[in-house]
Design a protein around this motif. Structure first.
Motif, PDB file in Angstrom:
ATOM      1  N   ALA A 116       0.842  -1.206   0.000  1.00  0.00           N
ATOM      2  CA  ALA A 116       0.000   0.000   0.000  1.00  0.00           C
ATOM      3  C   ALA A 116       0.872   1.250   0.000  1.00  0.00           C
ATOM      4  O   ALA A 116       0.589   2.219  -0.726  1.00  0.00           O
ATOM      5  CB  ALA A 116      -0.928  -0.009   1.220  1.00  0.00           C
ATOM      6  N   GLY A 117       1.934   1.238   0.801  1.00  0.00           N
ATOM      7  CA  GLY A 117       2.818   2.398   0.877  1.00  0.00           C
ATOM      8  C   GLY A 117       3.494   2.674  -0.454  1.00  0.00           C
ATOM      9  O   GLY A 117       3.594   3.830  -0.879  1.00  0.00           O
ATOM     10  N   SER A 118       3.953   1.617  -1.134  1.00  0.00           N
ATOM     11  CA  SER A 118       4.629   1.818  -2.416  1.00  0.00           C
ATOM     12  C   SER A 118       3.663   2.410  -3.437  1.00  0.00           C
ATOM     13  O   SER A 118       4.009   3.351  -4.160  1.00  0.00           O
ATOM     14  CB  SER A 118       5.171   0.488  -2.944  1.00  0.00           C
ATOM     15  OG  SER A 118       6.089  -0.067  -2.036  1.00  0.00           O
ATOM     16  N   TRP A 119       2.436   1.869  -3.490  1.00  0.00           N
ATOM     17  CA  TRP A 119       1.449   2.390  -4.447  1.00  0.00           C
ATOM     18  C   TRP A 119       1.122   3.850  -4.163  1.00  0.00           C
ATOM     19  O   TRP A 119       1.087   4.679  -5.073  1.00  0.00           O
ATOM     20  CB  TRP A 119       0.166   1.532  -4.412  1.00  0.00           C
ATOM     21  CG  TRP A 119       0.273   0.315  -5.270  1.00  0.00           C
ATOM     22  CD1 TRP A 119       0.653  -0.936  -4.873  1.00  0.00           C
ATOM     23  CD2 TRP A 119       0.036   0.230  -6.684  1.00  0.00           C
ATOM     24  NE1 TRP A 119       0.666  -1.789  -5.936  1.00  0.00           N
ATOM     25  CE2 TRP A 119       0.276  -1.109  -7.073  1.00  0.00           C
ATOM     26  CE3 TRP A 119      -0.367   1.148  -7.659  1.00  0.00           C
ATOM     27  CZ2 TRP A 119       0.149  -1.550  -8.389  1.00  0.00           C
ATOM     28  CZ3 TRP A 119      -0.514   0.711  -8.970  1.00  0.00           C
ATOM     29  CH2 TRP A 119      -0.255  -0.619  -9.322  1.00  0.00           C
ATOM     30  N   LEU A 120       0.897   4.147  -2.881  1.00  0.00           N
ATOM     31  CA  LEU A 120       0.548   5.525  -2.517  1.00  0.00           C
ATOM     32  C   LEU A 120       1.683   6.473  -2.896  1.00  0.00           C
ATOM     33  O   LEU A 120       1.462   7.546  -3.471  1.00  0.00           O
ATOM     34  CB  LEU A 120       0.257   5.593  -1.009  1.00  0.00           C
ATOM     35  CG  LEU A 120      -0.227   6.944  -0.480  1.00  0.00           C
ATOM     36  CD1 LEU A 120      -1.508   7.364  -1.177  1.00  0.00           C
ATOM     37  CD2 LEU A 120      -0.451   6.873   1.037  1.00  0.00           C
TER      38      LEU A 120
END
Lengths: 248, 415
Positions: A116-120
């Protein structure tokens, strides 16, 4: 000179850390079991911190040599930058903490934070890079460009995975680029990242926002003197750990 | 609350969280470098294992500290663009130097240290931890040059509404930076000393098999705290005469002096309220000084007790006292920062730029949204860090090597 320094560190970030973000985005695809995902993350673990410091330094150059522009850009694009920070911190916390507790649920939470962090972070970068040239606002173009940017980050991540992984995760990474891809694909996607960064940067009004000459007379020579040292320290790290895996 | 209050709260929480990590990191790095030096010089297995164990706790704490630090670097430009607009020519350059001289090298060498145990020869590996420690100090120095300038803007003049650097040497040797630097470094050593002593006391109290390991660690911790506390007090004390007059007046509750300074500032800077919030300024200073007194008493007592082997190994009441001390230096460090920063309100740059004028043009909604996000993040990071640190500290060091050397080298790197 200051613009060249800024470009150097910014391009360094997008080429080096961009691939780490891409690997993070595709973690569930590259690794199907906890053990595989551990190996996938292990391939970026020794480098992700030393890669992201390129951005910290690029921002440092921006604050030092273009302070007014830095304030306008960061406050103008407040929400995309806030989202970038949240994603970035969640991703990093996930990588640092995954191996600290030996429980399946803990690892799953940490992996979730990485993905999730990478996508955000990547989607925020799309908004920021386009918004940089649109008077520090997020318009329609930025919203369209963000998913396209994500594709480039993902491709760059796959290219890195194709160089650093083995076994089933490597097979999955190569499914897109062909079996003999390797370094060529990585060079191509790196070029893509660098180009995007430079094109976005070229739309910034840098030359008219330089800091006062009295400041630059001291700051710029110091930065120029230090930069080879910084690069040398990283080359040493790559040379030492280029072929190793970390237990995650 | 207004956007200004929300933005201030957001920065206070993020920087407060960051400072909790920094306090321990700076001190532990020093202890680690010294311990590893001893291990390398004498080939002492105990000191090598001490370096590994305390190093593991150090890395956990360092990583979480970086994350809050990243947020801060961006937050300055995001929420306080008025500051870079007005003072960027001075303030920005010191932050730029921090990233180049300190943070970049520090992180790269930390990577080399964490993953380099089996890849570097022991002298190179020792050199690496010293580079990490020295660049951590450099980082603190440059950040305090930036902060010291806000407290006491020397070496610059206002030209057309913005600051211009006139005397770099004055900025770099600003007493408000140098004295605070020494004060904080010694405070970090106090924090690390009580951390070592407290964690060691926990293990000794439980009757650990690692008596030699924790006896030595406890003594290192205790013997660090006393000199560090004295140096810390000295550099805290010498700062008082040079503090902003208004801060000192509010701290002392001297009403006549406060009214005089307020009238003086109105005459110079126009109408306005130039008195910092009284209660937080006084209470934070009292907490800092009160906790210091407790720590000094416990430290003095502990130095006496630590001279007796039987007490170190067997005094369960003293062990409990040392465990209870672990959080106190953090409380004192944070209270000191609140005193330093709240006590200079309403100024962002003393006498030149008001905090309210430094705020970016942001809507309250944006600020509320990001405030909730960043406070959640800070609280989570501090909570997770505390939990993982406590967990790893309880687990204790790895079993000592039984043979002359490990049978096989580690197949992969671990951290």
């Amino acid at each position: 000179m200051e613009i060249a320094l800024l470009a150097f560190f910014a391009v360094g970030y997008f080429v080096l850390a961009g691939a780490d973000l891409g690997v993070g985005m595709l973690l569930p695809y590259l690794g199907r079991t906890p053990e595989e995902r551990g190996r996938v993350l292990g391939s970026i673990t020794p480098f992700f911190l030393t890669n992201e410091v390129w951005l910290v330094t690029a921002v440092g150059v921006l604050i030092g040599a273009f302070p007014v522009l830095e304030g306008e850009m960061f406050s103008g694009l407040y929400l995309p930058f806030a989202a970038l920070l949240l994603g970035w911190v969640a991703r990093d916390a996930g990588i640092w903490l995954r191996g600290r507790v030996d429980r399946a649920a803990w690892r799953a939470w940490c992996e979730g934070a990485v993905v999730a962090g990478s996508w955000l972070a990547v989607l925020s970068w799309g908004l920021i890079l386009v918004g940089m040239g649109d008077g520090f606002t997020v318009g329609f173009g930025a919203l369209v460009a963000a998913p396209l940017g994500a594709v480039l980050f993902a491709a760059h991540g796959l290219a890195l995975a194709g160089l650093r992984l083995d076994g089933a995760p490597l097979e999955r990474a190569r499914r897109f680029a062909g079996p003999a891809a390797g370094r060529t694909v990585y060079a191509l996607t790196s070029g893509g990242m660098a180009l995007v960064c430079l094109l976005a940067g070229a739309r910034l009004p840098l030359a008219e926002h330089l800091a006062d000459p009295a400041t630059l007379a001291l700051l710029t020579p110091s930065m120029l003197l230090l930069t080879p040292l910084l690069v040398a320290s990283q080359v040493w790290l790559w040379w030492l750990f280029g072929r190793v895996q970390v237990r995650q | 609350m207004e956007t200004l209050d929300l933005a201030r709260l957001q920065f206070a929480v993020t920087s407060g969280a960051h400072f909790l990590f920094v306090a321990l990191t700076l001190g532990l790095a020093t202890v680690l470098a010294v311990t590893q030096t001893r291990a390398t010089l004498t080939r002492s297995d105990t000191h090598l294992r001490m370096t590994r164990f305390w190093g593991r706790l150090y890395v956990i704490n360092y990583a979480m500290g970086i994350l809050t630090g990243l947020v801060m670097e961006f937050q300055l430009g995001m929420a306080w663009s008025g500051l870079t607009h007005f003072a960027g020519n001075v303030f920005g350059a010191s932050l730029a130097m921090e990233t180049l001289v300190a943070f970049f090298i520090e992180s790269t060498f930390l990577g080399l240290w964490i993953f380099g145990w089996d890849r570097l020869n022991r002298w190179a590996h020792l050199g690496v931890i010293w580079v990490v420690t020295i660049t951590a100090y450099a980082s603190a120095y440059w950040v305090l040059v930036a902060n010291g300038f806000l407290q006491n803007p020397v070496g610059a003049e206002v030209v057309d509404g913005t600051l211009r650097l006139t005397d770099a040497a004055a900025v770099l040797t600003n007493p408000d930076a140098l004295l605070a630097f020494a004060h904080i470094l010694s405070g970090a050593l106090v924090t690390a000393g009580f951390f070592l002593a407290g964690v060691s006391a926990y293990h000794l109290r439980r009757g650990t098999a690692e008596q030699e390991f924790f006896r030595r660690s406890l003594r290192i911790g205790v013997f660090t705290t006393l000199p560090a506390l004295l140096v810390n007090a000295a550099f805290g004390g010498v700062q008082f005469p040079s503090l902003q007059p208004m801060k000192t007046a509010v701290f002392g509750g001297r009403e006549a002096e406060i009214s005089r300074l307020q009238a003086e500032m109105v005459a110079t800077h126009g109408p306005g309220d130039y008195i910092p919030p009284t209660a937080p300024t006084q209470i934070s200073a009292m907490i800092m000084l009160g906790v210091f007194t407790v720590l000094l008493l416990v430290s003095a007592l502990s130095v006496l007790l630590a001279s007796f082997r039987r007490m170190v190994l067997g005094s369960r009441a003293w062990h409990l006292l040392l465990i209870a001390m672990i959080p106190l230096p953090f409380v004192s460090m944070i209270a000191g920062w609140v005193f330093r920063e709240v006590g200079r309100q309403p100024w962002m740059v003393e006498g030149l730029l008001r905090t309210e004028d430094a705020l970016s043009d942001l809507s309250p909604g944006t600020m509320v949204l990001s405030l909730i996000a960043f406070i959640t993040l800070s609280v989570l990071l501090v909570a997770v860090n505390t939990w993982i640190l406590a967990r790893s500290a309880r687990q204790g060091p790895e079993a000592p090597a039984t043979g002359p050397a490990p049978a096989e080298p580690a197949p992969v790197l671990a951290f």
